[in-house]
Design a protein around this motif. Structure first.
Motif, PDB file in Angstrom:
ATOM      1  N   GLN A  34       0.873  -1.187   0.000  1.00  0.00           N
ATOM      2  CA  GLN A  34       0.000   0.000   0.000  1.00  0.00           C
ATOM      3  C   GLN A  34       0.895   1.217   0.000  1.00  0.00           C
ATOM      4  O   GLN A  34       1.923   1.211   0.680  1.00  0.00           O
ATOM      5  N   THR A  35       0.473   2.240  -0.731  1.00  0.00           N
ATOM      6  CA  THR A  35       1.364   3.403  -0.847  1.00  0.00           C
ATOM      7  C   THR A  35       0.641   4.710  -0.500  1.00  0.00           C
ATOM      8  O   THR A  35       1.162   5.788  -0.765  1.00  0.00           O
ATOM      9  N   SER A  36      -0.555   4.620   0.080  1.00  0.00           N
ATOM     10  CA  SER A  36      -1.285   5.860   0.381  1.00  0.00           C
ATOM     11  C   SER A  36      -0.555   6.628   1.481  1.00  0.00           C
ATOM     12  O   SER A  36       0.113   6.020   2.328  1.00  0.00           O
ATOM     13  N   PRO A  37      -0.708   7.971   1.477  1.00  0.00           N
ATOM     14  CA  PRO A  37      -0.091   8.767   2.552  1.00  0.00           C
ATOM     15  C   PRO A  37      -0.541   8.269   3.924  1.00  0.00           C
ATOM     16  O   PRO A  37       0.255   8.222   4.863  1.00  0.00           O
ATOM     17  N   GLN A  38      -1.783   7.845   3.997  1.00  0.00           N
ATOM     18  CA  GLN A  38      -2.300   7.389   5.294  1.00  0.00           C
ATOM     19  C   GLN A  38      -1.573   6.125   5.770  1.00  0.00           C
ATOM     20  O   GLN A  38      -1.190   6.010   6.939  1.00  0.00           O
ATOM     21  N   PHE A  39      -1.330   5.213   4.848  1.00  0.00           N
ATOM     22  CA  PHE A  39      -0.606   3.987   5.204  1.00  0.00           C
ATOM     23  C   PHE A  39       0.817   4.326   5.650  1.00  0.00           C
ATOM     24  O   PHE A  39       1.314   3.836   6.670  1.00  0.00           O
ATOM     25  N   ILE A  88       2.685   3.684   9.333  1.00  0.00           N
ATOM     26  CA  ILE A  88       3.968   2.999   9.580  1.00  0.00           C
ATOM     27  C   ILE A  88       4.912   3.923  10.354  1.00  0.00           C
ATOM     28  O   ILE A  88       5.564   3.502  11.319  1.00  0.00           O
ATOM     29  N   ASP A  89       4.951   5.203   9.958  1.00  0.00           N
ATOM     30  CA  ASP A  89       5.781   6.182  10.704  1.00  0.00           C
ATOM     31  C   ASP A  89       5.461   6.080  12.191  1.00  0.00           C
ATOM     32  O   ASP A  89       6.346   5.965  13.042  1.00  0.00           O
ATOM     33  N   MET A  90       4.168   6.136  12.442  1.00  0.00           N
ATOM     34  CA  MET A  90       3.723   6.186  13.827  1.00  0.00           C
ATOM     35  C   MET A  90       4.058   4.874  14.556  1.00  0.00           C
ATOM     36  O   MET A  90       4.529   4.885  15.696  1.00  0.00           O
ATOM     37  N   ASP A 116       8.434   4.563  -2.443  1.00  0.00           N
ATOM     38  CA  ASP A 116       9.370   5.600  -2.916  1.00  0.00           C
ATOM     39  C   ASP A 116      10.632   5.587  -2.068  1.00  0.00           C
ATOM     40  O   ASP A 116      10.569   5.298  -0.873  1.00  0.00           O
ATOM     41  N   GLU A 117      11.719   6.018  -2.702  1.00  0.00           N
ATOM     42  CA  GLU A 117      12.979   6.064  -1.939  1.00  0.00           C
ATOM     43  C   GLU A 117      12.852   6.961  -0.703  1.00  0.00           C
ATOM     44  O   GLU A 117      13.379   6.661   0.363  1.00  0.00           O
ATOM     45  N   ALA A 118      12.104   8.076  -0.857  1.00  0.00           N
ATOM     46  CA  ALA A 118      11.955   9.005   0.279  1.00  0.00           C
ATOM     47  C   ALA A 118      11.250   8.315   1.449  1.00  0.00           C
ATOM     48  O   ALA A 118      11.577   8.556   2.616  1.00  0.00           O
ATOM     49  N   THR A 119      10.305   7.471   1.117  1.00  0.00           N
ATOM     50  CA  THR A 119       9.579   6.752   2.173  1.00  0.00           C
ATOM     51  C   THR A 119      10.498   5.750   2.859  1.00  0.00           C
ATOM     52  O   THR A 119      10.558   5.674   4.094  1.00  0.00           O
ATOM     53  N   TYR A 120      11.235   4.991   2.054  1.00  0.00           N
ATOM     54  CA  TYR A 120      12.198   4.043   2.641  1.00  0.00           C
ATOM     55  C   TYR A 120      13.147   4.783   3.581  1.00  0.00           C
ATOM     56  O   TYR A 120      13.503   4.305   4.648  1.00  0.00           O
ATOM     57  N   TRP A 148      11.471   5.920   6.923  1.00  0.00           N
ATOM     58  CA  TRP A 148      11.293   4.799   7.853  1.00  0.00           C
ATOM     59  C   TRP A 148      12.642   4.378   8.450  1.00  0.00           C
ATOM     60  O   TRP A 148      12.719   4.028   9.632  1.00  0.00           O
ATOM     61  N   PHE A 149      13.682   4.434   7.641  1.00  0.00           N
ATOM     62  CA  PHE A 149      15.017   4.082   8.146  1.00  0.00           C
ATOM     63  C   PHE A 149      15.442   5.072   9.221  1.00  0.00           C
ATOM     64  O   PHE A 149      15.912   4.693  10.302  1.00  0.00           O
ATOM     65  N   GLU A 150      15.219   6.366   8.912  1.00  0.00           N
ATOM     66  CA  GLU A 150      15.635   7.391   9.888  1.00  0.00           C
ATOM     67  C   GLU A 150      14.822   7.291  11.177  1.00  0.00           C
ATOM     68  O   GLU A 150      15.309   7.606  12.261  1.00  0.00           O
ATOM     69  N   LEU A 151      13.581   6.832  11.059  1.00  0.00           N
ATOM     70  CA  LEU A 151      12.758   6.680  12.264  1.00  0.00           C
ATOM     71  C   LEU A 151      13.178   5.455  13.087  1.00  0.00           C
ATOM     72  O   LEU A 151      12.746   5.301  14.224  1.00  0.00           O
ATOM     73  N   GLY A 152      13.961   4.568  12.504  1.00  0.00           N
ATOM     74  CA  GLY A 152      14.486   3.469  13.334  1.00  0.00           C
ATOM     75  C   GLY A 152      14.280   2.063  12.793  1.00  0.00           C
ATOM     76  O   GLY A 152      14.714   1.098  13.421  1.00  0.00           O
ATOM     77  N   ALA A 153      13.607   1.907  11.630  1.00  0.00           N
ATOM     78  CA  ALA A 153      13.545   0.556  11.055  1.00  0.00           C
ATOM     79  C   ALA A 153      14.936   0.251  10.509  1.00  0.00           C
ATOM     80  O   ALA A 153      15.560   1.121   9.903  1.00  0.00           O
TER      81      ALA A 153
END
Ligand code: 5AD
Length: 363
Positions: A109-114, A118-120, A143-147, A150-155
Motif C-alpha cells: 500500500q502506498t497511500s499517505p495514510q498507510f 507505519i511512521d507512527m 518511494d525512496e523518500a519513504t524508505y 522509515w530508516f531514519e525513524l528506526g527501522a
C-alpha cells in the motif's frame, strides 16, 4: 556423490554447473550437503536461532501477483488492517518475551495514510521498548523518500523478495504492467541498500515454468547483490489465483526437498548471512522448521499477529500458524529448537554478521 566431495566445496568453487548437479541429484546422495551447510552455519553464528515476531499488518494489496492469495483481484478475501492498539500490544508481547526483533509485513500500500501509520508504529514501538526492539519492514515497493524516512525513524532491516531472478519467469508470474516490473524491483533493492538497511530478499522454489538452472541463477543472484538476509521457500498453490491451474512438474515433496537444498547451497555460498526457515516450509512438512535449520537456516519468524486476523492472510493454501495464540507458538518453537540442539536467541537482535562486516568495510 561421495561424502568427502563436500570438502571441496566452498563459496568460490560452487559454480552454476555444480549447483545444478546438486539440485538435480537424488536426495539419498545429498545428505552430506545439509550436514556441511549446518556446520558452516554453526561455525559462523553458533547454535542460536534468532527470533523475529511477525505481524501481518494488513492484507490489502495494490499488487495482483498471479501466485498470491491476497492479490488485489481476489474478491474472496476479507480485507483487514490490524488496529493500531493491537499492533502495539503485539509489539509489547514481543518485547516482554524478549523476541528482540519484529517484522511488520503487509500487502503493498502506498497511500499517505498507510505511510503515516507505519511512521507512527515505528516511533511507538521504539518508544515502548526503550529503543530495544529491532524493526524489520516487509511492505513492498515504496518511494525512496519513504524508505529513507522509515530508516531514519528506526527501522533497520527491509525484506523484499525478488521472487525469481529470471526476468522472463518474473513476467510469467506477474501481470504484464508497470506496477509489476522486474526492473523496478531491482531498483528498489538497490535503494534499500544505499539507504543503509540490512537488506533481505529471496525467491519461491518449485514454481511452474521454473527450471533447476533458474534456481541456480537465483542463488548466484542473491550472492551477487550481496544480501544480508534471505527468506525463500516452496511455492504453494492457492486455488483463487491464476497460477493454480498451470501444470507444475514439481510435486510438493520435490519443492520441499529443493528448498532444503537451496538453503544448504546458499549457506555455502554466503556463510555469514541470516537465512530464515520459512513458514511455507513448515506448511509442507510438520518438521519443516527443524529440517530447514538442520540444512543451514538460522532465523525463525513466529507469527504474533492477533489470532482473529490470521485466517485472512493466506498467501497460499494450508498456511500454518493460523490458530495458535502467540504464547503457544513461543513455547512450542522453543521446545522444537531444543530438540535439535539449538537455543533461541532471546533478547538478541541477531544482525547478520555479513551486515556488520559490510558496515566495517564501507566508508
Ligand atoms: N506460495 C509460496 N510463497 C508465496 N508468497 C506469496 N504467495 C506465495 C505462494 N503461493 C511469498 C512471496 C512473497 C512472500 C511474502 O510470500 O515470495 O514475497
Amino acid at each position: 556423490m561421495a561424502e568427502n566431495l563436500a570438502l571441496h566445496y566452498d563459496k568460490d568453487s560452487l559454480d552454476k554447473a555444480m549447483i545444478c548437479r546438486l539440485l538435480a541429484a537424488d536426495d539419498s546422495h545429498t545428505a552430506w550437503l545439509f550436514d556441511y551447510a549446518q556446520k558452516i552455519q554453526y561455525e559462523c553464528s553458533g547454535r542460536s536461532v534468532y527470533l523475529r515476531g511477525l505481524i501481518e499488518l494488513s492484507n490489502i494489496c495494490r499488487k495482483d501477483c498471479l501466485y498470491c492469495g491476497i492479490r488485489s483481484s481476489n474478491t474472496h478475501v476479507d480485507r483487514y488492517t490490524v488496529n493500531i492498539e493491537e499492533v502495539i500490544a503485539a509489539a509489547r508481547f514481543a518485547y516482554i518475551n524478549r523476541y528482540a526483533s519484529l517484522v511488520i509485513q503487509s500487502g503493498e500500500q502506498t497511500s499517505p495514510q498507510f505511510i503515516e501509520t507505519i511512521d507512527m508504529l515505528i516511533k511507538e514501538i521504539k518508544a515502548l521498548s526503550d529503543n530495544k526492539l529491532g524493526i524489520t519492514l516487509s511492505l513492498g515497493e515504496q518511494d525512496e523518500a519513504t524508505y529513507k524516512r522509515w530508516f531514519e525513524l528506526g527501522a533497520h532491516r527491509y525484506l523484499l523478495r525478488i521472487e525469481s531472478s529470471n526476468p522472463e519467469l518474473y513476467r510469467k508470474i506477474h501481470p504484464d504492467n508497470s506496477r509489476h516490473s522486474y526492473d523496478t524491483r531491482l531498483d528498489k533493492l538497490k535503494s534499500l541498500k544505499k539507504i543503509g538497511y540490512q537488506v533481505g530478499s529471496g525467491v519461491m522454489i518449485g514454481l511452474p515454468y521454473q527450471t533447476l538452472e533458474d534456481l541456480a541463477d537465483d542463488l548466484l543472484f542473491l550472492q551477487s547483490i550481496d544480501v544480508d538476509m534471505v527468506g525463500m521457500g516452496p511455492y504453494i498453490e492457492h486455488h483463487d489465483t491464476p497460477l493454480y491451474t498451470v501444470p507444475n512438474c514439481y510435486s510438493r515433496k520435490d519443492r520441499f526437498n529443493l528448498s532444503l537444498k537451496m538453503i544448504a547451497l546458499l549457506r555455502i555460498l554466503m556463510p555469514d548471512i541470516n537465512i530464515a526457515a520459512s513458514t511455507a516450509m513448515q506448511t509442507l512438512d510438520p518438521r519443516g522448521w527443524e529440517r530447514a535449520i538442520k540444512a543451514g537456516a538460522n532465523v525463525i519468524m513466529p507469527n504474533i499477529t492477533p489470532t482473529d486476523y490470521r485466517e485472512n492472510y493466506k498467501l497460499y493454501e494450508e498456511k500454518v500458524c493460523i490458530k495458535e495464540k502467540p504464547e503457544e507458538s513461543k513455547e512450542y518453537i522453543n521446545g522444537r529448537m531444543e530438540s535439535i540442539g539449538y537455543r533461541l536467541g532471546y533478547g538478541e537482535w541477531g544482525d547478520s554478521l555479513h551486515y556488520s562486516k559490510r558496515q566495517k568495510l564501507e566508508p
